[in-house]
Design a protein around this motif. Structure first.
Motif, PDB file in Angstrom:
ATOM      1  N   CYS A  65       2.639   4.822 -11.325  1.00 41.25           N
ATOM      2  CA  CYS A  65       1.594   4.336 -10.340  1.00 41.25           C
ATOM      3  C   CYS A  65       1.690   2.827 -10.204  1.00 41.25           C
ATOM      4  O   CYS A  65       1.009   2.195 -10.673  1.00 41.25           O
ATOM      5  N   ALA A  66       2.730   2.581  -9.451  1.00 38.71           N
ATOM      6  CA  ALA A  66       3.399   1.283  -9.455  1.00 38.71           C
ATOM      7  C   ALA A  66       2.798   0.196  -8.751  1.00 38.71           C
ATOM      8  O   ALA A  66       2.939  -0.962  -8.764  1.00 38.71           O
ATOM      9  N   ALA A  67       2.538   0.616  -7.269  1.00 41.14           N
ATOM     10  CA  ALA A  67       2.176  -0.457  -6.245  1.00 41.14           C
ATOM     11  C   ALA A  67       0.805  -1.327  -6.648  1.00 41.14           C
ATOM     12  O   ALA A  67       0.078  -0.515  -7.346  1.00 41.14           O
ATOM     13  N   PRO A  68       0.815  -2.379  -6.458  1.00 41.51           N
ATOM     14  CA  PRO A  68       1.647  -3.080  -5.628  1.00 41.51           C
ATOM     15  C   PRO A  68       2.934  -3.718  -6.548  1.00 41.51           C
ATOM     16  O   PRO A  68       3.778  -4.180  -5.904  1.00 41.51           O
ATOM     17  N   GLY A  69       3.039  -3.611  -7.630  1.00 40.21           N
ATOM     18  CA  GLY A  69       4.082  -3.976  -8.454  1.00 40.21           C
ATOM     19  C   GLY A  69       3.940  -5.007  -9.601  1.00 40.21           C
ATOM     20  O   GLY A  69       4.954  -5.464 -10.316  1.00 40.21           O
ATOM     21  N   GLY A  70       2.598  -5.119  -9.984  1.00 39.56           N
ATOM     22  CA  GLY A  70       2.301  -6.124 -11.111  1.00 39.56           C
ATOM     23  C   GLY A  70       3.201  -5.606 -12.277  1.00 39.56           C
ATOM     24  O   GLY A  70       3.887  -6.477 -12.875  1.00 39.56           O
ATOM     25  N   LYS A  71       2.887  -4.496 -12.876  1.00 40.64           N
ATOM     26  CA  LYS A  71       3.658  -3.855 -14.063  1.00 40.64           C
ATOM     27  C   LYS A  71       4.914  -3.647 -13.717  1.00 40.64           C
ATOM     28  O   LYS A  71       5.846  -4.013 -14.767  1.00 40.64           O
TER      29      LYS A  71
ATOM     30  N   ARG B 165       2.006   1.903   0.571  1.00 36.84           N
ATOM     31  CA  ARG B 165       1.974   1.177  -0.704  1.00 36.84           C
ATOM     32  C   ARG B 165       3.437   1.087  -1.397  1.00 36.84           C
ATOM     33  O   ARG B 165       3.485   0.080  -2.125  1.00 36.84           O
TER      34      ARG B 165
ATOM     35  N   PRO C 273       3.265  12.887  -8.820  1.00 35.66           N
ATOM     36  CA  PRO C 273       3.601  12.790 -10.525  1.00 35.66           C
ATOM     37  C   PRO C 273       4.140  14.359 -10.574  1.00 35.66           C
ATOM     38  O   PRO C 273       5.144  14.440 -11.309  1.00 35.66           O
TER      39      PRO C 273
ATOM     40  N   GLU D 167       5.504   5.150  -6.407  1.00 35.60           N
ATOM     41  CA  GLU D 167       4.186   5.078  -5.909  1.00 35.60           C
ATOM     42  C   GLU D 167       3.899   6.311  -4.927  1.00 35.60           C
ATOM     43  O   GLU D 167       4.713   6.571  -4.016  1.00 35.60           O
ATOM     44  N   VAL D 168       2.839   6.966  -5.092  1.00 39.51           N
ATOM     45  CA  VAL D 168       2.597   8.272  -4.234  1.00 39.51           C
ATOM     46  C   VAL D 168       2.133   8.040  -2.773  1.00 39.51           C
ATOM     47  O   VAL D 168       2.515   8.628  -1.797  1.00 39.51           O
ATOM     48  N   ILE D 169       1.483   6.826  -2.529  1.00 41.53           N
ATOM     49  CA  ILE D 169       0.942   6.625  -1.202  1.00 41.53           C
ATOM     50  C   ILE D 169       2.105   5.799  -0.264  1.00 41.53           C
ATOM     51  O   ILE D 169       2.501   4.501  -0.729  1.00 41.53           O
TER      52      ILE D 169
ATOM     53  N   PRO E  62      -5.069   5.012 -11.493  1.00 49.59           N
ATOM     54  CA  PRO E  62      -5.916   4.994 -10.732  1.00 49.59           C
ATOM     55  C   PRO E  62      -7.334   5.168 -11.311  1.00 49.59           C
ATOM     56  O   PRO E  62      -7.320   6.185 -11.978  1.00 49.59           O
TER      57      PRO E  62
ATOM     58  N   ILE F 129      -2.464  13.547 -13.832  1.00 51.12           N
ATOM     59  CA  ILE F 129      -1.293  12.712 -13.675  1.00 51.12           C
ATOM     60  C   ILE F 129      -0.519  12.622 -15.073  1.00 51.12           C
ATOM     61  O   ILE F 129       0.650  12.991 -14.993  1.00 51.12           O
TER      62      ILE F 129
ATOM     63  N   ASP G  71      -0.283   3.642 -15.161  1.00 50.64           N
ATOM     64  CA  ASP G  71      -1.361   2.590 -15.047  1.00 50.64           C
ATOM     65  C   ASP G  71      -2.327   3.263 -13.706  1.00 50.64           C
ATOM     66  O   ASP G  71      -2.055   3.213 -12.713  1.00 50.64           O
TER      67      ASP G  71
HETATM   68  N1  SAM Z   1       0.518  -0.693 -11.488  1.00 46.38           N
HETATM   69  C1  SAM Z   1       0.023  -1.412 -10.458  1.00 46.38           C
HETATM   70  C2  SAM Z   1       0.245  -2.891 -10.585  1.00 46.38           C
HETATM   71  O1  SAM Z   1       0.269  -3.470 -11.982  1.00 46.38           O
HETATM   72  O2  SAM Z   1       0.476  -3.578  -9.628  1.00 46.38           O
HETATM   73  C3  SAM Z   1      -1.348  -1.142 -10.107  1.00 46.38           C
HETATM   74  C4  SAM Z   1      -1.570   0.628  -9.903  1.00 46.38           C
HETATM   75  S1  SAM Z   1      -3.163   1.022  -9.464  1.00 46.38           S
HETATM   76  C5  SAM Z   1      -4.369   0.877 -10.842  1.00 46.38           C
HETATM   77  C6  SAM Z   1      -2.899   2.761  -9.260  1.00 46.38           C
HETATM   78  C7  SAM Z   1      -1.998   3.163  -8.382  1.00 46.38           C
HETATM   79  O3  SAM Z   1      -2.082   4.670  -8.325  1.00 46.38           O
HETATM   80  C8  SAM Z   1      -2.085   2.920  -6.823  1.00 46.38           C
HETATM   81  O4  SAM Z   1      -1.039   2.420  -6.204  1.00 46.38           O
HETATM   82  C9  SAM Z   1      -2.686   4.213  -6.347  1.00 46.38           C
HETATM   83  O5  SAM Z   1      -2.153   4.307  -4.777  1.00 46.38           O
HETATM   84  C10 SAM Z   1      -1.790   5.273  -7.041  1.00 46.38           C
HETATM   85  N2  SAM Z   1      -2.338   6.587  -7.100  1.00 46.38           N
HETATM   86  C11 SAM Z   1      -3.525   7.163  -6.669  1.00 46.38           C
HETATM   87  N3  SAM Z   1      -3.811   8.486  -6.690  1.00 46.38           N
HETATM   88  C12 SAM Z   1      -2.717   8.940  -7.382  1.00 46.38           C
HETATM   89  C13 SAM Z   1      -2.322   9.904  -7.881  1.00 46.38           C
HETATM   90  N4  SAM Z   1      -3.029  11.123  -7.687  1.00 46.38           N
HETATM   91  N5  SAM Z   1      -1.066  10.039  -8.596  1.00 46.38           N
HETATM   92  C14 SAM Z   1      -0.342   8.982  -8.911  1.00 46.38           C
HETATM   93  N6  SAM Z   1      -0.505   7.735  -8.196  1.00 46.38           N
HETATM   94  C15 SAM Z   1      -1.845   7.746  -7.575  1.00 46.38           C
END
Ligand code: SAM
Length: 448
Positions: free
Chosen positions: A106-112, A135, A158, A130-132, A176, A208, A174
């Motif tokens: 769950c990587a966007a926007p990319g911090g981790k 993003r 996933p 990233e699923v969306i 949501p 997930i 990481d």
């Molecule tokens: N890891 C990112 C970072 O450090 O920049 C932040 C991630 S954010 C907490 C969670 C991410 O999960 C979002 O980008 C969101 O679009 C994505 N997400 C939302 N629903 C999801 C799903 N059902 N399965 C996987 N990822 C999902």
């Protein structure tokens, strides 16, 4: 800020005598922190360090980041400090000097992902998903600016990773979440909070983790994190992973970081803003003991072809240590990707929706090779192959707005740089230069 009554009540139950100072801390300013890219030459001085992250620093106040060319050059990433603890979770549970296959699910926007890219060895492979879709594009932009060649960006659900049983050594989820840990920084997170949403988030997080579990190899590590304090999403999900998935929750050594609050029943770690200098965060490390090993299967007809040896020779002149890479033709682009992972790249192309892979070195236009922006900001760039056009702040911002600048140099291609950090290319056109900065990434703000 107006906090939901049931949230306040629960905090009193969870934190007891500390609830007052926790709630008071939500009325204070959020700390501002950055993580510096060790592959670029930016060394901030006189800043407080984030104790659990080698390249993490606090800034005394929030600057207008858009007006700093070094941000656009990927010299640092603006990231909340607590979440930089991922560094400890990773380093304490695997040997990062070994070649590892890592998925950031769950990587966007990319911090981790940018953090993982810096922590892993050059010999590792990072798949950042990233699923969306929109993003995923932002994720690809941030990873391009960060500049590591051993990264693949994917846009998958996933469940799609079930096609790769036992493939990854490490998976980062990481998840949501209900975002309670962001109430201070983003007041709208408090307005959107509800118990119903917490329950939805908790169920989605389980889904997930269950969906991606097969993609982890036996002996592999799953790092689970949220930015909430909620037991349903943190402790109870951790308990569920141990009971239902057979995961083992691993203890981390936090003796050097005494303000982190360990969860009670199982090893999991809470970050509260009245104790640590950062936002709310939770992290746990889980080990998978048994499961299916990855089998690569019969190679199919590759979906990508390598470029000709003539093109390979030409582009090699622009790349540091070029023999490390295979060079692939993708539409008009030439991509450099670590040769040791070519088999994995082809397997992933077959099974996932790839947004980008490796470093785009150049575009081929009418038989001419035009160096790509991704190369300019990549760690694989051979700087000595180009004349550097060092820009002052005003000219660097003009360049980043994709407006015309008048360089001093006269070569066909110039590498525009600010404080010796590459920003992008300029291409000679008659007696002027075209600005090759990507249009969609340009600064759109009016700058006085
Ligand atoms: N890891 C990112 C970072 O450090 O920049 C932040 C991630 S954010 C907490 C969670 C991410 O999960 C979002 O980008 C969101 O679009 C994505 N997400 C939302 N629903 C999801 C799903 N059902 N399965 C996987 N990822 C999902």
């Amino acid at each position: 800020m107006k906090l939901p009554e049931s949230f306040i009540k629960r905090i009193h139950t969870d934190l007891g005598t500390e609830a007052g100072s926790f709630l008071a801390s939500l009325e204070t300013e959020s700390p501002v922190s950055i993580r510096v890219n060790p592959a670029k030459n930016f060394n901030p001085e006189g800043l407080d360090r984030v104790v659990w992250c080698e390249n993490g620093f606090y800034l005394p106040e929030r600057p207008l980041f858009t007006l700093d060319p070094l941000l656009h050059a990927g010299a640092y990433y603006v990231q909340e400090a607590s979440s930089m603890f991922l560094e400890q979770a990773l380093k304490q549970s695997v040997d990062v000097n070994q070649p590892l296959k890592v998925l950031d699910l769950c990587a966007a926007p990319g911090g981790k992902s940018t953090h993982l890219a810096s922590l892993l060895s050059e010999e590792s492979l990072l798949v950042s998903n990233e699923v969306i879709r929109p993003r995923a594009k932002i994720l690809a932009e941030n990873l391009t600016k960060w500049g590591n060649p051993n990264v693949i960006v994917t846009n998958n659900d996933p469940t799609d990773f079930q096609r790769l049983p036992g493939f990854f050594d490490v998976v980062v989820v990481d998840a949501p979440c209900s975002g309670e840990g962001l109430f201070r920084k983003d007041h709208s997170a408090a307005d959107e909070w509800s118990e119903e949403n917490v329950n939805l988030c908790a169920a989605r997080q389980k889904r997930i983790v269950a969906d991606v579990w097969d993609a982890l190899k036996p002996g592999g590590i799953l790092i689970y994190s949220t930015c909430t304090y909620n037991r349903h999403e943190d402790e109870e999900n951790l308990q569920w992973m141990v009971q239902e998935m057979g995961a083992e929750a691993l203890e981390l050594d936090i003796s050097a970081f005494r303000d982190i609050a360990p969860a009670q029943e199982l090893p999991g770690y809470h970050f509260y803003p009245h104790k640590t200098r950062g936002e709310g965060f939770f992290i746990a490390v889980l080990k998978k003991d048994v499961g299916q090993e990855y089998r690569s299967g019969k190679p199919k007809k590759p979906a990508l072809a390598k470029v000709s040896t003539t093109i390979q020779k030409e582009v090699s002149l622009w790349v540091e240590n070029p023999v490390r890479f295979d060079y692939w033709a993708f539409q008009e682009q030439v991509l450099a990707f670590p040769a040791r992972w070519s088999g994995e790249l082809l397997a992933l192309i077959d099974k996932l929706s790839i947004v980008q892979a490796g470093t785009e070195v150049c575009e081929i236009k009418a038989k001419n090779l035009i160096p790509s922006h991704a190369l300019a900001v990549s760690s694989i760039l051979k700087k000595a192959a180009f004349s550097i056009e060092e820009l002052d702040l005003k000219t660097a911002l003009t360049y980043l707005k994709k407006e015309e600048i008048k360089p001093v140099g006269t070569d066909q291609y110039l590498l525009a740089a600010y404080r010796q950090t590459p920003l992008g290319f300029l291409k000679r056109a008659g007696n002027r230069y075209n600005n090759l900065y990507p249009k969609e990434w340009r600064i759109r703000m009016d700058i006085k």
